[in-house]
Design an enzyme around this catalytic site. Structure first.
Site, short mmCIF file in Angstrom:
data_model
loop_
_atom_site.label_atom_id
_atom_site.label_comp_id
_atom_site.label_asym_id
_atom_site.label_seq_id
_atom_site.Cartn_x
_atom_site.Cartn_y
_atom_site.Cartn_z
NE ARG A 166 -82.70 -0.94 60.52
CZ ARG A 166 -83.47 -1.45 61.49
NH1 ARG A 166 -83.48 -0.90 62.69
NH2 ARG A 166 -84.21 -2.50 61.25
CE LYS A 226 -64.75 5.60 47.48
NZ LYS A 226 -63.95 5.31 46.27
CD GLU A 243 -53.59 4.22 47.63
OE1 GLU A 243 -53.88 5.09 46.78
OE2 GLU A 243 -54.25 3.17 47.77
CE LYS A 272 -59.87 9.65 50.65
NZ LYS A 272 -59.67 8.24 50.74
CD GLU A 329 -65.66 6.73 43.49
OE1 GLU A 329 -65.09 6.57 44.59
OE2 GLU A 329 -65.61 5.91 42.57
NE ARG A 344 -64.13 9.21 48.13
CZ ARG A 344 -64.42 9.06 49.39
NH1 ARG A 344 -65.43 9.72 49.93
NH2 ARG A 344 -63.70 8.26 50.16
CG ASN A 367 -61.27 4.84 42.73
OD1 ASN A 367 -60.87 4.45 43.83
ND2 ASN A 367 -62.50 5.28 42.54
CG HIS A 415 -57.22 2.38 43.14
ND1 HIS A 415 -56.18 3.26 42.97
CD2 HIS A 415 -57.38 2.27 44.48
CE1 HIS A 415 -55.74 3.66 44.14
NE2 HIS A 415 -56.44 3.08 45.08
CG HIS A 448 -59.26 -2.65 43.21
ND1 HIS A 448 -60.34 -1.81 43.23
CD2 HIS A 448 -58.47 -2.28 44.24
CE1 HIS A 448 -60.22 -0.96 44.24
NE2 HIS A 448 -59.08 -1.22 44.86
CG HIS A 481 -54.54 -1.34 48.25
ND1 HIS A 481 -55.54 -1.68 47.37
CD2 HIS A 481 -54.56 0.03 48.34
CE1 HIS A 481 -56.15 -0.57 46.96
NE2 HIS A 481 -55.57 0.47 47.53
P1 NAD Z 1 -53.01 -3.42 56.32
O1 NAD Z 1 -54.11 -2.84 57.09
O2 NAD Z 1 -53.10 -4.87 55.97
O3 NAD Z 1 -51.66 -3.17 57.11
C1 NAD Z 1 -50.47 -3.64 56.56
C2 NAD Z 1 -49.67 -4.52 57.55
O4 NAD Z 1 -49.02 -3.68 58.48
C3 NAD Z 1 -50.51 -5.48 58.37
O5 NAD Z 1 -49.81 -6.67 58.54
C4 NAD Z 1 -50.67 -4.74 59.69
O6 NAD Z 1 -50.94 -5.60 60.77
C5 NAD Z 1 -49.32 -4.10 59.82
N1 NAD Z 1 -49.27 -2.88 60.62
C6 NAD Z 1 -50.21 -1.92 60.70
N2 NAD Z 1 -49.74 -0.90 61.43
C7 NAD Z 1 -48.50 -1.24 61.83
C8 NAD Z 1 -47.51 -0.58 62.60
N3 NAD Z 1 -47.68 0.66 63.06
N4 NAD Z 1 -46.36 -1.22 62.82
C9 NAD Z 1 -46.15 -2.47 62.31
N5 NAD Z 1 -47.04 -3.13 61.56
C10 NAD Z 1 -48.20 -2.51 61.33
O7 NAD Z 1 -52.79 -2.65 54.93
P2 NAD Z 1 -52.85 -1.11 54.53
O8 NAD Z 1 -51.88 -0.96 53.44
O9 NAD Z 1 -52.79 -0.22 55.69
O10 NAD Z 1 -54.32 -0.95 53.93
C11 NAD Z 1 -54.71 -1.64 52.77
C12 NAD Z 1 -56.20 -1.71 52.75
O11 NAD Z 1 -56.75 -0.39 52.70
C13 NAD Z 1 -56.76 -2.43 51.55
O12 NAD Z 1 -57.74 -3.34 51.98
C14 NAD Z 1 -57.39 -1.34 50.72
O13 NAD Z 1 -58.49 -1.80 49.97
C15 NAD Z 1 -57.79 -0.37 51.76
N6 NAD Z 1 -57.93 1.02 51.28
C16 NAD Z 1 -59.07 1.67 51.56
C17 NAD Z 1 -59.23 2.98 51.18
C18 NAD Z 1 -60.47 3.73 51.57
O14 NAD Z 1 -60.67 4.84 51.06
N7 NAD Z 1 -61.28 3.22 52.45
C19 NAD Z 1 -58.21 3.62 50.48
C20 NAD Z 1 -57.04 2.92 50.19
C21 NAD Z 1 -56.91 1.61 50.60
N1 GLY Z 2 -59.40 5.63 48.18
C1 GLY Z 2 -60.42 6.06 47.30
C2 GLY Z 2 -61.41 6.98 47.91
O1 GLY Z 2 -61.36 7.25 49.07
O2 GLY Z 2 -62.29 7.43 47.23
#
Ligand code: NAD
Ligand code: GLY
Length: 357
Positions: free
Chosen positions: A116, A138, A180, A222, A232, A236, A240, A243, A247, A260
């Site tokens: 939890r 998030k 982003e 941010k 949100e 907030r 998006n 997005h 998405h 992404h």
């Molecule tokens: P990812 O986590 O898949 O990383 C991209 C690639 O880079 C992967 O293959 C990873 O293994 C590799 N990698 C990571 N760090 C590395 C490094 N230092 N050197 C070499 N390779 C490396 O993708 P991302 O773009 O970081 O994140 C995308 C995700 O984030 C999506 O799922 C998206 O929905 C999510 N997201 C969440 C929020 C939020 O607010 N929580 C906001 C934006 C995006």
């Molecule tokens: N990436 C969208 C949020 O954090 O609200």
């Protein structure tokens, strides 16, 4: 090193931004209890030993997950829960996400749900994760029918953005992170957008001062938004921008095929187009926005395999659908966006058809 604070009362936390932070043992949060490092098979060979040795005084375990957006699923979560249970981790434990947004979002959701709710720390290793996903709480995994559909708000205890780790990031992933960064200019900060126009070449050539400023300014924006609207209910949602279109691209193309940030880039161009079609801005502003994304080496149109009806179907399942009404973030100008539902289906289909017919 620069420190920002996300001010959320007794859940406030620091964002540390700098170089070689992972080698500075005292910077990792002072966790005296069990700690589980969650990472993936790509990141582990480069950064896991370093991280574990910085945690050497503690009961540190690790779990290595497969790499890819397609593994951001409830099935992969089970691997994290199993590691926690196998090592008898209790409610006082901390999870440490060492990776990009996929690892960060999954680890955060595991932390939100294990017993939890337990503590977690973000060590983002992609540009995208440093400027966006690691900050703000998030957390989520995907469902085959929709992106990030299973999740929770759960703030980390700290974010450690070590810019040295970006050196091993591929150009494609780096550019996806820039999408982003550019988003922050679009939604709230025309001056930052202009700075990006003037510095996009420096960013693409990985100039460390330019990257440091882009990460810092993005995190400041941010932080400001999350502090004002953590869950949100209003502002907030501006984060998006692009997005809902993006998405839909990610889900339709199969998670992981379009990154992404790539999908969000095409989505932002579509949101600009719709902003113009609904009379909010002129064509010159659309062109200006599109041009910066193009210079950043990002897609400016959705994949041509998609059709308007298919894209609309995915968009209708978005989290921003309330009482059957889709909400989109549209722009009045660079740096000025709003949440809108006062558009017709035909406005939306005009944009979809302009890009996909
Ligand atoms: P990812 O986590 O898949 O990383 C991209 C690639 O880079 C992967 O293959 C990873 O293994 C590799 N990698 C990571 N760090 C590395 C490094 N230092 N050197 C070499 N390779 C490396 O993708 P991302 O773009 O970081 O994140 C995308 C995700 O984030 C999506 O799922 C998206 O929905 C999510 N997201 C969440 C929020 C939020 O607010 N929580 C906001 C934006 C995006
Ligand atoms: N990436 C969208 C949020 O954090 O609200």
């Amino acid at each position: 090193m620069h420190t920002l604070t996300i001010d959320l009362g007794d859940r406030s936390y620091p964002i540390l931004i700098g170089r070689d932070l992972l080698t500075e043992q005292h910077l990792l949060p002072n966790v005296t209890h069990q700690i589980m490092v969650v990472t993936n098979e790509t990141i582990a060979p480069n950064y896991l030993d370093q991280t574990l040795s910085a945690l050497s005084a503690k009961d540190a375990q690790h779990v290595i997950l497969p790499d890819g957006e397609q593994y951001k699923s409830t099935q992969t979560l089970d691997t994290i829960y199993e590691a926690l249970l196998t090592h008898r981790f209790d409610r006082g434990c901390t999870l440490l996400a060492l990776g990009g947004g996929v690892i960060g979002d999954m680890t955060g959701y595991a932390a939100a749900s294990y017993q939890r709710g337990v503590n977690f720390v973000q060590v983002p290793t992609t540009l995208l994760a440093q400027v966006d996903s690691s900050v703000g709480g998030k957390t989520a995994v995907n469902h085959p029918l929709g992106k990030n559909m299973i999740g929770a708000f759960h703030q980390p205890k700290a974010v450690l953005a070590d810019m040295s780790v970006l050196e091993s990031l591929s150009d494609r992933e780096f550019k996806a992170g820039l999408a982003e960064v550019i988003k922050y200019g679009f939604i709230l900060d025309a001056d930052f957008f202009e700075w990006l126009e003037n510095n996009i070449d420096a960013l693409l050539s990985r100039d460390s001062d330019a990257i440091a400023w882009a990460v810092r300014r993005s995190c400041e924006i941010k932080a400001q938004i999350v502090e004002a609207d953590e869950h949100e209910h209003g502002q907030r949602a501006l984060l998006n921008f692009g997005h809902t279109f993006g998405h839909a691209i990610e889900a339709a193309m199969g998670y992981g095929n379009w990154l992404h940030g790539e999908a969000i880039s095409a989505g932002m161009v579509m949101a600009l187009d719709m902003s113009a079609r609904t009379g909010r801005m002129g064509g010159n502003t659309v062109q200006r926005g599109t041009h910066l994304l193009e210079r950043a080496g990002l897609p400016i149109a959705p994949p041509q395999e998609m059709n308007p009806e298919q894209m609309h179907g995915y968009m209708a399942r978005d989290k921003k659908v309330a009482a059957g009404q889709l909400k989109l973030i549209l722009a009045n100008a660079i740096g000025e966006t709003e949440v809108c539902s006062d558009f017709s289906e035909s406005d939306l289909f005009s944009t979809l058809s302009a890009f996909l017919d």
